[in-house]
Design a protein around this motif. Structure first.
Motif, short mmCIF file in Angstrom:
data_model
loop_
_atom_site.label_atom_id
_atom_site.label_comp_id
_atom_site.label_asym_id
_atom_site.label_seq_id
_atom_site.Cartn_x
_atom_site.Cartn_y
_atom_site.Cartn_z
N LEU A 203 0.91 -1.09 -0.09
CA LEU A 203 -0.21 -0.21 0.32
C LEU A 203 1.12 1.24 -0.51
CD1 LEU A 203 -2.51 -1.30 2.78
CD2 LEU A 203 -2.97 -1.32 0.19
N VAL A 204 0.43 2.27 -0.21
CA VAL A 204 1.27 3.44 -0.75
C VAL A 204 0.42 4.57 0.46
CG1 VAL A 204 1.97 5.20 -1.58
CG2 VAL A 204 1.86 2.71 -3.40
N ILE A 205 1.22 4.89 1.06
CA ILE A 205 0.86 6.26 2.27
C ILE A 205 0.83 7.72 1.06
CG2 ILE A 205 0.65 7.22 4.80
CD1 ILE A 205 0.10 4.26 3.89
N GLU A 206 -0.27 8.20 1.25
CA GLU A 206 0.14 10.09 0.54
C GLU A 206 -0.22 11.07 1.24
OE1 GLU A 206 -1.52 8.21 -3.98
OE2 GLU A 206 -3.03 9.00 -2.61
N HIS A 207 0.56 12.01 1.05
CA HIS A 207 0.45 13.73 1.24
C HIS A 207 0.76 13.46 2.97
CE1 HIS A 207 -2.72 12.96 -2.36
NE2 HIS A 207 -1.56 13.96 -2.56
N SER A 246 13.38 17.00 -1.83
CA SER A 246 13.42 17.85 -3.00
C SER A 246 11.79 17.11 -3.48
CB SER A 246 14.12 16.84 -4.35
OG SER A 246 13.68 15.65 -3.99
N ARG A 247 11.29 16.64 -2.63
CA ARG A 247 9.71 15.69 -3.09
C ARG A 247 9.24 16.97 -1.76
NH1 ARG A 247 8.73 12.13 -6.58
NH2 ARG A 247 10.48 11.11 -7.27
N PRO A 248 7.53 16.92 -1.97
CA PRO A 248 7.22 17.69 -1.29
C PRO A 248 6.48 17.03 -0.44
CG PRO A 248 5.37 17.24 -3.57
CD PRO A 248 6.84 16.84 -3.58
N PHE A 249 6.09 15.65 -0.31
CA PHE A 249 6.17 14.51 1.09
C PHE A 249 6.43 13.16 0.70
CE2 PHE A 249 1.73 16.95 -0.92
CZ PHE A 249 1.45 16.87 -0.15
N ALA A 250 7.30 12.51 1.79
CA ALA A 250 7.48 11.68 1.90
C ALA A 250 7.18 10.46 1.14
CB ALA A 250 7.79 10.73 3.84
N SER A 251 7.74 9.35 0.74
CA SER A 251 7.46 8.23 0.30
C SER A 251 7.49 6.70 1.09
CB SER A 251 8.45 8.12 -0.80
OG SER A 251 7.60 6.66 -1.85
N ILE A 252 5.89 7.04 1.82
CA ILE A 252 5.59 6.00 2.66
C ILE A 252 5.13 4.39 1.74
CG2 ILE A 252 5.24 5.39 4.52
CD1 ILE A 252 5.01 8.54 5.58
N ARG A 253 5.97 3.24 2.21
CA ARG A 253 4.88 2.32 1.88
C ARG A 253 5.06 1.28 3.19
NH1 ARG A 253 4.78 2.47 -4.09
NH2 ARG A 253 5.79 3.55 -4.75
N ALA A 254 4.06 0.89 2.71
CA ALA A 254 3.18 -0.25 3.68
C ALA A 254 2.83 -1.60 3.36
CB ALA A 254 2.00 0.21 4.47
N GLU A 255 2.52 -2.57 3.73
CA GLU A 255 2.51 -4.18 3.43
C GLU A 255 0.91 -4.28 4.31
OE1 GLU A 255 3.15 -9.56 4.14
OE2 GLU A 255 5.09 -7.17 5.54
N PRO A 256 0.24 -4.97 4.31
CA PRO A 256 -1.04 -4.84 4.38
C PRO A 256 -1.80 -6.27 4.91
CG PRO A 256 -1.67 -4.90 1.97
CD PRO A 256 0.50 -4.98 1.88
#
Length: 306
Positions: A203-207, A246-256
């Motif tokens: 899964l992707v955690i956005e914003h 350099s990106r406005p938000f952090a890049s976060i991934r998660a496992e269901p």
């Protein structure tokens, strides 16, 4: 002319001779154990005949026991699977309540959340479209299933009901690109959105801002926002946090938390404000025709009640 058949001793004489000889041999064997070695060989010769004589009855007894045992095991397995799924849902809720009570232990009078009604469903089919993560279960409108209903497995949230027919329903998984789950971090109650990535295992955690307190290993639970998923059920575990300035938000991934690639038995939830009630038997509630389904229009928006 000589007789063709020669008369021998009479039958009574033969019987008497056989009895006397038998008694003599019995006494001789009893007193001197004369035939102990011979008896072993005779028994060895008779054993295969005994097995062959008993084989039909033994085969029938074994078959009867096997069929009865298999049927009993199948029934017990189905019942235990049903109970395990229900107990897993209760365990997930109790874990949430325990953590909440630990944080609010000074408020002894805080109300306890009402338990949701529930029903176990079984997987029927998986959508073959690689760009759409959907499955079909064996419960539908005849069982009280409604559009947008929350679906879980024994580990966490699986998705929500997308289409409802009479005896089956289509489920949109949380890993689908069009799905998003309102969540919060269990450790600090920070609210986030867990969106599908198109992969069953991610899964992707956005914003999420770079300054947000989120770490690898944090557990995401449903926040209850959107009135789709009840609060407190496991959603995912954070596996990657990349903060690139350099990106406005952090890049976060998660496992269901749910095992989306090996689903078999699922749990349907009916909260207290559900539009329908669970129906345990057919014919207790008016149902839709088999070819009728109610579609959930997503209109390029994220499903899940953001």
């Amino acid at each position: 002319m000589e007789n063709i058949f020669i008369r021998g001793p009479s039958l009574n004489s033969r019987l008497l001779l056989a009895v006397v000889l038998s008694v003599f041999l019995i006494v001789l064997d009893y007193r001197f154990k004369t035939f102990s070695g011979v008896r072993i060989y005779l028994n060895s010769m008779v054993v295969p005949l005994q097995y062959m004589a008993n084989m039909p009855s033994e085969a029938m007894n074994w078959l009867s026991r096997s069929l009865a045992s298999k049927q009993r095991l199948l029934e017990e397995n189905a019942e235990l699977t049903h109970q395990a799924t229900l107990l897993s849902e209760e365990r997930l809720r109790y874990q949430f309540l325990k953590k909440e009570n630990d944080r609010l232990r000074i408020l002894l009078g805080s109300p306890v959340r009402e338990d949701a009604r529930k029903m176990v469903a079984e997987l029927m089919a998986v959508d073959s479209n690689p760009y759409s993560h959907q499955i079909v279960i064996d419960k539908g409108a005849a069982h009280g299933v409604y559009q947008g209903q929350a679906v879980l497995d024994e580990h966490g949230i699986v998705g929500q009901v997308l289409q409802v027919a009479s005896t089956n329903s289509r489920i949109l998984l949380i890993s689908d690109l069009t799905h998003a789950t309102p969540s919060r971090i269990q450790r600090n109650d920070v609210r986030v959105i867990a969106s599908g990535s198109g992969a069953l295992s991610e899964l992707v955690i956005e914003h999420v801002a770079h300054s947000t307190d989120i770490r690898v290993g944090d557990v995401l639970v449903s926040s209850g926002l959107g009135n789709v998923f009840p609060e407190g059920y496991p959603v995912a575990t954070i596996t990657s946090v990349v903060r690139d300035e350099s990106r406005p938000f952090a890049s976060i991934r998660a496992e269901p938390a749910a095992r989306l690639d090996r689903l078999k038995y699922l749990l349907l939830l009916w909260p207290s404000d559900a539009p329908t009630q669970p129906v345990l038997g057919d014919g207790q509630q008016e149902s839709l025709p088999d070819d009728t389904a109610v579609d959930v229009s997503i209109d390029n928006k994220k499903a899940g009640g953001r």
